[in-house]
Design a protein around this motif. Structure first.
Motif, PDB file in Angstrom:
ATOM      1  N   PRO A 132       0.833  -1.213   0.000  1.00  0.00           N
ATOM      2  CA  PRO A 132       0.000   0.000   0.000  1.00  0.00           C
ATOM      3  C   PRO A 132       0.859   1.252   0.000  1.00  0.00           C
ATOM      4  O   PRO A 132       1.847   1.331   0.740  1.00  0.00           O
ATOM      5  CB  PRO A 132      -0.795  -0.129   1.311  1.00  0.00           C
ATOM      6  CG  PRO A 132       0.048  -0.989   2.190  1.00  0.00           C
ATOM      7  CD  PRO A 132       0.767  -1.941   1.273  1.00  0.00           C
ATOM      8  N   PRO A 133       0.536   2.235  -0.824  1.00  0.00           N
ATOM      9  CA  PRO A 133       1.287   3.494  -0.804  1.00  0.00           C
ATOM     10  C   PRO A 133       1.326   4.083   0.605  1.00  0.00           C
ATOM     11  O   PRO A 133       0.308   4.074   1.318  1.00  0.00           O
ATOM     12  CB  PRO A 133       0.497   4.384  -1.764  1.00  0.00           C
ATOM     13  CG  PRO A 133      -0.171   3.428  -2.691  1.00  0.00           C
ATOM     14  CD  PRO A 133      -0.523   2.249  -1.849  1.00  0.00           C
ATOM     15  N   TYR A 134       2.489   4.569   0.994  1.00  0.00           N
ATOM     16  CA  TYR A 134       2.712   5.185   2.302  1.00  0.00           C
ATOM     17  C   TYR A 134       2.527   4.195   3.465  1.00  0.00           C
ATOM     18  O   TYR A 134       2.544   4.599   4.624  1.00  0.00           O
ATOM     19  CB  TYR A 134       1.798   6.399   2.516  1.00  0.00           C
ATOM     20  CG  TYR A 134       1.725   7.330   1.342  1.00  0.00           C
ATOM     21  CD1 TYR A 134       2.789   8.194   1.054  1.00  0.00           C
ATOM     22  CD2 TYR A 134       0.624   7.335   0.490  1.00  0.00           C
ATOM     23  CE1 TYR A 134       2.739   9.052  -0.047  1.00  0.00           C
ATOM     24  CE2 TYR A 134       0.564   8.184  -0.609  1.00  0.00           C
ATOM     25  CZ  TYR A 134       1.624   9.037  -0.877  1.00  0.00           C
ATOM     26  OH  TYR A 134       1.560   9.876  -1.956  1.00  0.00           O
ATOM     27  N   ASP A 161      15.232   6.231   1.950  1.00  0.00           N
ATOM     28  CA  ASP A 161      15.804   6.729   0.693  1.00  0.00           C
ATOM     29  C   ASP A 161      14.888   7.757   0.034  1.00  0.00           C
ATOM     30  O   ASP A 161      15.343   8.650  -0.680  1.00  0.00           O
ATOM     31  CB  ASP A 161      16.152   5.582  -0.267  1.00  0.00           C
ATOM     32  CG  ASP A 161      14.951   4.780  -0.744  1.00  0.00           C
ATOM     33  OD1 ASP A 161      13.842   4.918  -0.160  1.00  0.00           O
ATOM     34  OD2 ASP A 161      15.119   3.992  -1.694  1.00  0.00           O
ATOM     35  N   TRP A 162      13.589   7.646   0.291  1.00  0.00           N
ATOM     36  CA  TRP A 162      12.619   8.610  -0.247  1.00  0.00           C
ATOM     37  C   TRP A 162      12.789   9.983   0.400  1.00  0.00           C
ATOM     38  O   TRP A 162      12.330  10.987  -0.123  1.00  0.00           O
ATOM     39  CB  TRP A 162      11.191   8.106   0.006  1.00  0.00           C
ATOM     40  CG  TRP A 162      10.939   7.791   1.455  1.00  0.00           C
ATOM     41  CD1 TRP A 162      11.157   6.590   2.090  1.00  0.00           C
ATOM     42  CD2 TRP A 162      10.449   8.681   2.454  1.00  0.00           C
ATOM     43  NE1 TRP A 162      10.828   6.686   3.433  1.00  0.00           N
ATOM     44  CE2 TRP A 162      10.395   7.961   3.682  1.00  0.00           C
ATOM     45  CE3 TRP A 162      10.054  10.025   2.451  1.00  0.00           C
ATOM     46  CZ2 TRP A 162       9.965   8.524   4.872  1.00  0.00           C
ATOM     47  CZ3 TRP A 162       9.619  10.589   3.644  1.00  0.00           C
ATOM     48  CH2 TRP A 162       9.577   9.838   4.834  1.00  0.00           C
ATOM     49  N   TRP A 188      13.756   4.984  -7.690  1.00  0.00           N
ATOM     50  CA  TRP A 188      14.265   6.212  -8.309  1.00  0.00           C
ATOM     51  C   TRP A 188      15.455   6.908  -7.653  1.00  0.00           C
ATOM     52  O   TRP A 188      16.171   7.639  -8.329  1.00  0.00           O
ATOM     53  CB  TRP A 188      13.115   7.225  -8.438  1.00  0.00           C
ATOM     54  CG  TRP A 188      12.288   7.387  -7.212  1.00  0.00           C
ATOM     55  CD1 TRP A 188      11.150   6.695  -6.906  1.00  0.00           C
ATOM     56  CD2 TRP A 188      12.509   8.285  -6.124  1.00  0.00           C
ATOM     57  NE1 TRP A 188      10.648   7.096  -5.687  1.00  0.00           N
ATOM     58  CE2 TRP A 188      11.468   8.073  -5.178  1.00  0.00           C
ATOM     59  CE3 TRP A 188      13.476   9.248  -5.845  1.00  0.00           C
ATOM     60  CZ2 TRP A 188      11.376   8.782  -3.986  1.00  0.00           C
ATOM     61  CZ3 TRP A 188      13.397   9.963  -4.654  1.00  0.00           C
ATOM     62  CH2 TRP A 188      12.354   9.725  -3.749  1.00  0.00           C
ATOM     63  N   PRO A 189      15.746   6.767  -6.335  1.00  0.00           N
ATOM     64  CA  PRO A 189      16.834   7.576  -5.752  1.00  0.00           C
ATOM     65  C   PRO A 189      18.227   7.153  -6.219  1.00  0.00           C
ATOM     66  O   PRO A 189      18.564   5.962  -6.229  1.00  0.00           O
ATOM     67  CB  PRO A 189      16.683   7.340  -4.238  1.00  0.00           C
ATOM     68  CG  PRO A 189      15.289   6.834  -4.051  1.00  0.00           C
ATOM     69  CD  PRO A 189      15.020   6.031  -5.275  1.00  0.00           C
ATOM     70  N   ALA A 190      19.029   8.119  -6.582  1.00  0.00           N
ATOM     71  CA  ALA A 190      20.407   7.839  -7.011  1.00  0.00           C
ATOM     72  C   ALA A 190      21.217   7.212  -5.884  1.00  0.00           C
ATOM     73  O   ALA A 190      22.060   6.333  -6.126  1.00  0.00           O
ATOM     74  CB  ALA A 190      21.072   9.130  -7.481  1.00  0.00           C
TER      75      ALA A 190
END
Length: 224
Positions: A132-134, A161-162, A188-190
């Motif tokens: 679930p998101p969040y 990481d977000w 997505w995080p580098a």
């Protein structure tokens, strides 16, 4: 002439040894034995960073569960196939990443069902896991998930990481994992991508391996 040949031979041998050493250094560090399994998870893909992430995971001998957003899966079906080809498992992360607890049952159903279809259309099979998101959930969400035979997966460790966590912090978060536990990371995080080599090394040093998440228990287990 003999001396020259001897020098050439010595140089060739030296070059071979150096090449071998470099190759060994570049090889992934893996656990000598798996005394436990942990669940590496990456949310929000697939997208522009997915290919690089998959290449890193494969290079360092790691497998993970990719919790895909349905809209991203629909827009990037080839990346869904790439995830499976790279040995990853694909889960459902809703279609548009809303706050599900603020939606009606029919709206939650739409988020879940459209993502199931998008992932299947992309070659990712029919997901059995749902993130679930969040991490927000309630009885309405659970009712919908039961309809689709989905197991809800939260996490034991949040890598942050977000939230712009550093590479060191992401590695440290993975170091806290114990047998059966699951960590939240993102596609997505580098810094997450940069942490992959050290995550592999950290797990190997503790004889932990990256496993699959069991749909029956919701815990990390040996890959089937």
């Amino acid at each position: 002439m003999a001396t020259r040949r001897s020098l050439v031979t010595a140089l060739v041998i030296a070059a071979t040894l150096v090449t071998g050493a470099l190759t060994a250094a570049a090889a992934p560090v893996r656990a000598a034995a798996c005394y436990g399994y942990v669940g590496l998870t990456f949310d929000d893909g697939p997208g522009g960073n997915t290919t690089t992430l998959l290449n890193l995971l494969r290079q360092y001998g790691l497998r993970a569960t990719m919790f895909n957003q349905g809209n991203n899966a629909a827009a990037n079906p080839s990346l869904v196939r790439a995830e499976v080809s790279a040995g990853m498992w694909v889960g459902n992360h809703s279609y548009t990443h809303p706050h599900l607890t603020q939606l009606s049952q029919s709206q939650v159903d739409s988020e879940v069902s459209r993502t199931q279809q998008a992932i299947a259309n992309g070659g990712g099979g029919t997901p059995k896991l749902f993130r679930p998101p969040y991490g927000e959930t309630n009885s309405t969400v659970q009712t919908v998930l039961s309809r689709y035979g989905l197991r809800q997966i939260i996490w034991d460790v949040d890598s942050q990481d977000w939230n712009n966590a550093s590479v060191d912090a992401i590695v440290a978060a993975n170091a806290r994992l114990t047998n059966g536990q699951i960590i939240l990371m993102h596609d997505w995080p580098a810094n997450t991508r940069a942490a992959i080599p050290r995550i592999a090394q950290t797990l190997a040093s503790r004889n932990l391996c990256a496993g699959m998440i069991s749909p029956s228990t919701g815990r990390a287990v040996a890959p089937a």
